[in-house]
Design a protein around this motif. Structure first.
Motif, PDB file in Angstrom:
ATOM      1  N   ALA A  31      -7.283  13.135  24.450  1.00  0.00           N
ATOM      2  CA  ALA A  31      -8.476  12.932  23.624  1.00  0.00           C
ATOM      3  C   ALA A  31      -9.742  13.247  24.412  1.00  0.00           C
ATOM      4  O   ALA A  31     -10.681  13.864  23.890  1.00  0.00           O
ATOM      5  CB  ALA A  31      -8.512  11.490  23.113  1.00  0.00           C
ATOM      6  N   HIS A  32      -9.767  12.855  25.678  1.00  0.00           N
ATOM      7  CA  HIS A  32     -10.927  13.136  26.520  1.00  0.00           C
ATOM      8  C   HIS A  32     -11.118  14.647  26.680  1.00  0.00           C
ATOM      9  O   HIS A  32     -12.232  15.159  26.572  1.00  0.00           O
ATOM     10  CB  HIS A  32     -10.771  12.480  27.888  1.00  0.00           C
ATOM     11  CG  HIS A  32     -11.914  12.741  28.793  1.00  0.00           C
ATOM     12  ND1 HIS A  32     -11.864  13.685  29.775  1.00  0.00           N
ATOM     13  CD2 HIS A  32     -13.161  12.211  28.845  1.00  0.00           C
ATOM     14  CE1 HIS A  32     -13.030  13.727  30.402  1.00  0.00           C
ATOM     15  NE2 HIS A  32     -13.827  12.833  29.854  1.00  0.00           N
ATOM     16  N   SER A  33     -10.035  15.367  26.919  1.00  0.00           N
ATOM     17  CA  SER A  33     -10.117  16.821  27.069  1.00  0.00           C
ATOM     18  C   SER A  33     -10.621  17.471  25.787  1.00  0.00           C
ATOM     19  O   SER A  33     -11.420  18.415  25.824  1.00  0.00           O
ATOM     20  CB  SER A  33      -8.754  17.392  27.443  1.00  0.00           C
ATOM     21  OG  SER A  33      -8.395  16.968  28.727  1.00  0.00           O
ATOM     22  N   GLN A  34     -10.179  16.975  24.649  1.00  0.00           N
ATOM     23  CA  GLN A  34     -10.646  17.526  23.376  1.00  0.00           C
ATOM     24  C   GLN A  34     -12.139  17.261  23.181  1.00  0.00           C
ATOM     25  O   GLN A  34     -12.876  18.142  22.728  1.00  0.00           O
ATOM     26  CB  GLN A  34      -9.851  16.920  22.222  1.00  0.00           C
ATOM     27  CG  GLN A  34      -8.433  17.436  22.156  1.00  0.00           C
ATOM     28  CD  GLN A  34      -7.611  16.732  21.105  1.00  0.00           C
ATOM     29  OE1 GLN A  34      -8.023  15.715  20.542  1.00  0.00           O
ATOM     30  NE2 GLN A  34      -6.430  17.257  20.838  1.00  0.00           N
ATOM     31  N   ARG A  35     -12.608  16.063  23.551  1.00  0.00           N
ATOM     32  CA  ARG A  35     -14.039  15.761  23.428  1.00  0.00           C
ATOM     33  C   ARG A  35     -14.862  16.677  24.323  1.00  0.00           C
ATOM     34  O   ARG A  35     -15.918  17.180  23.929  1.00  0.00           O
ATOM     35  CB  ARG A  35     -14.307  14.298  23.804  1.00  0.00           C
ATOM     36  CG  ARG A  35     -13.912  13.305  22.749  1.00  0.00           C
ATOM     37  CD  ARG A  35     -14.488  11.929  23.023  1.00  0.00           C
ATOM     38  NE  ARG A  35     -14.158  11.407  24.334  1.00  0.00           N
ATOM     39  CZ  ARG A  35     -13.050  10.725  24.629  1.00  0.00           C
ATOM     40  NH1 ARG A  35     -12.150  10.493  23.690  1.00  0.00           N
ATOM     41  NH2 ARG A  35     -12.834  10.275  25.845  1.00  0.00           N
ATOM     42  N   MET A  36     -14.378  16.909  25.544  1.00  0.00           N
ATOM     43  CA  MET A  36     -15.086  17.788  26.468  1.00  0.00           C
ATOM     44  C   MET A  36     -15.186  19.202  25.901  1.00  0.00           C
ATOM     45  O   MET A  36     -16.224  19.841  25.980  1.00  0.00           O
ATOM     46  CB  MET A  36     -14.376  17.824  27.824  1.00  0.00           C
ATOM     47  CG  MET A  36     -14.393  16.505  28.564  1.00  0.00           C
ATOM     48  SD  MET A  36     -16.032  15.943  29.003  1.00  0.00           S
ATOM     49  CE  MET A  36     -16.538  17.221  30.109  1.00  0.00           C
ATOM     50  N   ARG A  37     -14.104  19.698  25.346  1.00  0.00           N
ATOM     51  CA  ARG A  37     -14.091  21.050  24.799  1.00  0.00           C
ATOM     52  C   ARG A  37     -15.056  21.169  23.616  1.00  0.00           C
ATOM     53  O   ARG A  37     -15.789  22.140  23.502  1.00  0.00           O
ATOM     54  CB  ARG A  37     -12.686  21.443  24.363  1.00  0.00           C
ATOM     55  CG  ARG A  37     -12.657  22.830  23.748  1.00  0.00           C
ATOM     56  CD  ARG A  37     -11.355  23.543  23.820  1.00  0.00           C
ATOM     57  NE  ARG A  37     -10.630  23.474  25.051  1.00  0.00           N
ATOM     58  CZ  ARG A  37     -10.881  24.213  26.129  1.00  0.00           C
ATOM     59  NH1 ARG A  37     -11.876  25.044  26.138  1.00  0.00           N
ATOM     60  NH2 ARG A  37     -10.124  24.107  27.192  1.00  0.00           N
ATOM     61  N   ARG A  38     -15.055  20.182  22.741  1.00  0.00           N
ATOM     62  CA  ARG A  38     -15.941  20.230  21.572  1.00  0.00           C
ATOM     63  C   ARG A  38     -17.415  20.124  21.972  1.00  0.00           C
ATOM     64  O   ARG A  38     -18.277  20.703  21.333  1.00  0.00           O
ATOM     65  CB  ARG A  38     -15.595  19.092  20.617  1.00  0.00           C
ATOM     66  CG  ARG A  38     -14.289  19.294  19.902  1.00  0.00           C
ATOM     67  CD  ARG A  38     -14.059  18.202  18.878  1.00  0.00           C
ATOM     68  NE  ARG A  38     -12.686  18.245  18.415  1.00  0.00           N
ATOM     69  CZ  ARG A  38     -11.819  17.257  18.561  1.00  0.00           C
ATOM     70  NH1 ARG A  38     -12.179  16.136  19.151  1.00  0.00           N
ATOM     71  NH2 ARG A  38     -10.594  17.380  18.106  1.00  0.00           N
ATOM     72  N   ALA A  39     -17.689  19.371  23.018  1.00  0.00           N
ATOM     73  CA  ALA A  39     -19.072  19.120  23.415  1.00  0.00           C
ATOM     74  C   ALA A  39     -19.697  20.281  24.193  1.00  0.00           C
ATOM     75  O   ALA A  39     -20.919  20.391  24.241  1.00  0.00           O
ATOM     76  CB  ALA A  39     -19.149  17.845  24.261  1.00  0.00           C
ATOM     77  N   ASP A  40     -18.890  21.128  24.795  1.00  0.00           N
ATOM     78  CA  ASP A  40     -19.435  22.174  25.661  1.00  0.00           C
ATOM     79  C   ASP A  40     -18.912  23.549  25.256  1.00  0.00           C
ATOM     80  O   ASP A  40     -17.767  23.892  25.535  1.00  0.00           O
ATOM     81  CB  ASP A  40     -19.048  21.892  27.113  1.00  0.00           C
ATOM     82  CG  ASP A  40     -19.754  22.814  28.088  1.00  0.00           C
ATOM     83  OD1 ASP A  40     -20.448  23.748  27.649  1.00  0.00           O
ATOM     84  OD2 ASP A  40     -19.604  22.605  29.292  1.00  0.00           O
TER      85      ASP A  40
END
Length: 82
Positions: A31-40
């Protein structure tokens, strides 16, 4: 490169891999990796390196910058707050 496993061993490995992927800790990391990808948007085609806190090629990140993955496994895996 795929592992050369017997059909029975491949089935047992699939069960183990699925159980590991569904643990709470692994779900949090995904989930953290997905948030990082969506945010940047600059991370297109790259993997987020939690140790270095930056985007890297999948080859470099998944191989731990040429050092293998044992150093970052389990409790040593850290998630930066960004």
């Amino acid at each position: 490169m795929a592992q050369k496993l017997s059909p029975a061993a491949a089935k047992a490995k699939a069960v183990r891999d699925k159980a590991f992927a569904m643990t709470d800790e692994r779900k949090a990391k995904k989930a953290h990796s997905q948030r990082m990808r969506r945010a940047d948007p600059n991370g297109k085609g790259k993997d987020w390196d939690h140790k270095d806190g930056r985007w890297e090629s999948a080859k470099q990140n998944r191989g731990n910058d040429g050092e293998g993955t044992k150093k970052e496994s389990g409790k040593k895996y850290k998630i930066t707050k960004k």
